[in-house]
Design a protein around this motif. Structure first.
Motif, PDB file in Angstrom:
ATOM      1  N   LEU A  84      15.124 -10.023  -4.527  1.00  0.00           N
ATOM      2  CA  LEU A  84      15.099  -8.763  -5.267  1.00  0.00           C
ATOM      3  C   LEU A  84      13.679  -8.267  -5.518  1.00  0.00           C
ATOM      4  O   LEU A  84      13.409  -7.073  -5.429  1.00  0.00           O
ATOM      5  CB  LEU A  84      15.829  -8.937  -6.609  1.00  0.00           C
ATOM      6  CG  LEU A  84      15.837  -7.749  -7.559  1.00  0.00           C
ATOM      7  CD1 LEU A  84      16.642  -6.597  -6.961  1.00  0.00           C
ATOM      8  CD2 LEU A  84      16.425  -8.151  -8.906  1.00  0.00           C
ATOM      9  N   THR A  85      12.769  -9.191  -5.816  1.00  0.00           N
ATOM     10  CA  THR A  85      11.451  -8.792  -6.302  1.00  0.00           C
ATOM     11  C   THR A  85      10.273  -9.192  -5.420  1.00  0.00           C
ATOM     12  O   THR A  85       9.178  -8.673  -5.597  1.00  0.00           O
ATOM     13  CB  THR A  85      11.194  -9.421  -7.687  1.00  0.00           C
ATOM     14  OG1 THR A  85      11.117 -10.848  -7.527  1.00  0.00           O
ATOM     15  CG2 THR A  85      12.269  -9.059  -8.682  1.00  0.00           C
ATOM     16  N   GLU A 136      15.942  -0.753  -9.582  1.00  0.00           N
ATOM     17  CA  GLU A 136      14.500  -0.552  -9.416  1.00  0.00           C
ATOM     18  C   GLU A 136      13.746  -0.938 -10.684  1.00  0.00           C
ATOM     19  O   GLU A 136      12.691  -1.576 -10.621  1.00  0.00           O
ATOM     20  CB  GLU A 136      14.193   0.902  -9.032  1.00  0.00           C
ATOM     21  CG  GLU A 136      12.729   1.174  -8.765  1.00  0.00           C
ATOM     22  CD  GLU A 136      12.130   0.338  -7.629  1.00  0.00           C
ATOM     23  OE1 GLU A 136      10.897   0.194  -7.614  1.00  0.00           O
ATOM     24  OE2 GLU A 136      12.869  -0.198  -6.777  1.00  0.00           O
ATOM     25  N   ARG A 139      13.686  -4.731 -10.908  1.00  0.00           N
ATOM     26  CA  ARG A 139      12.702  -5.282  -9.972  1.00  0.00           C
ATOM     27  C   ARG A 139      11.303  -5.206 -10.587  1.00  0.00           C
ATOM     28  O   ARG A 139      10.557  -6.181 -10.585  1.00  0.00           O
ATOM     29  CB  ARG A 139      12.750  -4.520  -8.645  1.00  0.00           C
ATOM     30  CG  ARG A 139      11.837  -5.080  -7.579  1.00  0.00           C
ATOM     31  CD  ARG A 139      11.860  -4.242  -6.305  1.00  0.00           C
ATOM     32  NE  ARG A 139      11.365  -2.896  -6.512  1.00  0.00           N
ATOM     33  CZ  ARG A 139      10.077  -2.577  -6.659  1.00  0.00           C
ATOM     34  NH1 ARG A 139       9.163  -3.503  -6.632  1.00  0.00           N
ATOM     35  NH2 ARG A 139       9.708  -1.315  -6.849  1.00  0.00           N
ATOM     36  N   GLN A 143       8.945  -8.398 -11.729  1.00  0.00           N
ATOM     37  CA  GLN A 143       7.621  -8.540 -11.109  1.00  0.00           C
ATOM     38  C   GLN A 143       6.534  -8.580 -12.175  1.00  0.00           C
ATOM     39  O   GLN A 143       5.629  -9.419 -12.114  1.00  0.00           O
ATOM     40  CB  GLN A 143       7.352  -7.389 -10.130  1.00  0.00           C
ATOM     41  CG  GLN A 143       8.141  -7.494  -8.844  1.00  0.00           C
ATOM     42  CD  GLN A 143       7.970  -6.275  -7.949  1.00  0.00           C
ATOM     43  OE1 GLN A 143       7.635  -5.182  -8.402  1.00  0.00           O
ATOM     44  NE2 GLN A 143       8.221  -6.461  -6.656  1.00  0.00           N
TER      45      GLN A 143
END
Length: 196
Positions: A84-85, A136, A139, A143
């Motif tokens: 995902l990230t 989004e 993510r 991060q």
């Protein structure tokens, strides 16, 4: 003449010199709090974030039952996070057979790194499963949180710095009670427990 430093891998150590369960507990202590702190700090960077929104996201994550119970399930969740990230956190199996100071140091470092990765996976898992944030945004949050974990490890920031920001900007404080974290609203310098 200066004496040469002894290689820690050559210094014997016996089980009476260490307590593996205590080492594991010490490694885990604070890592759940640290993970919550970096996730809340990452969330706080979103435009329009308020105390109420942070509390709502906290409660959604905190109330979702965990689905991670084993080493293998933790590894699987870390793979999902990486996909995902792009953030790569890992777990390492470590031997509890300790014969030297070097073995003990390696065990402590590995156990501490595993505690960070496991806490991250356990807290992120309901965020992903329950779709608490749009993909989004999730993510970006994961991060940023992972980057802050690295900054903490490098000594660039501290959990106390994040705690102070949460208090100053949102009137919130994370409290760790025996490995269980609570997010509290601080009113007139007196914390009011929100969930337990």
């Amino acid at each position: 003449m200066k004496r040469k430093k002894t290689n820690p891998n050559r210094i014997p150590i016996s089980p009476k010199n260490y307590d593996l369960e205590k080492i594991k507990q010490q490694a885990a202590n604070g890592k759940v709090l640290q993970t919550w702190a970096v996730l809340l700090a990452a969330l706080s960077n979103f435009e329009g974030m308020t105390t109420e929104k942070l509390l709502d996201i906290w409660q959604q994550i905190d109330q979702a039952p965990t689905q991670i119970y084993t080493f293998a399930e933790t590894e699987q969740e870390l793979v999902k996070i990486r996909e995902l990230t792009g953030v790569s956190l890992s777990l390492q199996r470590s031997s509890s057979v300790i014969h030297t100071e070097g073995d003990l140091t390696h065990f402590i470092r590995t156990t501490t790194a595993n505690a960070v990765s496991a806490a991250f996976a356990i807290i992120a898992e309901p965020m992903i499963r329950e779709k608490i944030l749009p993909l989004e945004e999730l993510r970006i949050v994961l991060q940023r949180a992972a980057a802050m974990n690295e900054e903490i490890a490098d000594g660039e920031i501290s959990v106390q710095d994040i705690q102070q920001m949460l208090l100053d900007e949102y009137g919130l404080k994370l409290i760790d009670v025996g490995g269980q974290c609570f997010l509290v609203v601080v009113e007139n310098a007196e914390p009011a427990m929100l969930n337990g």
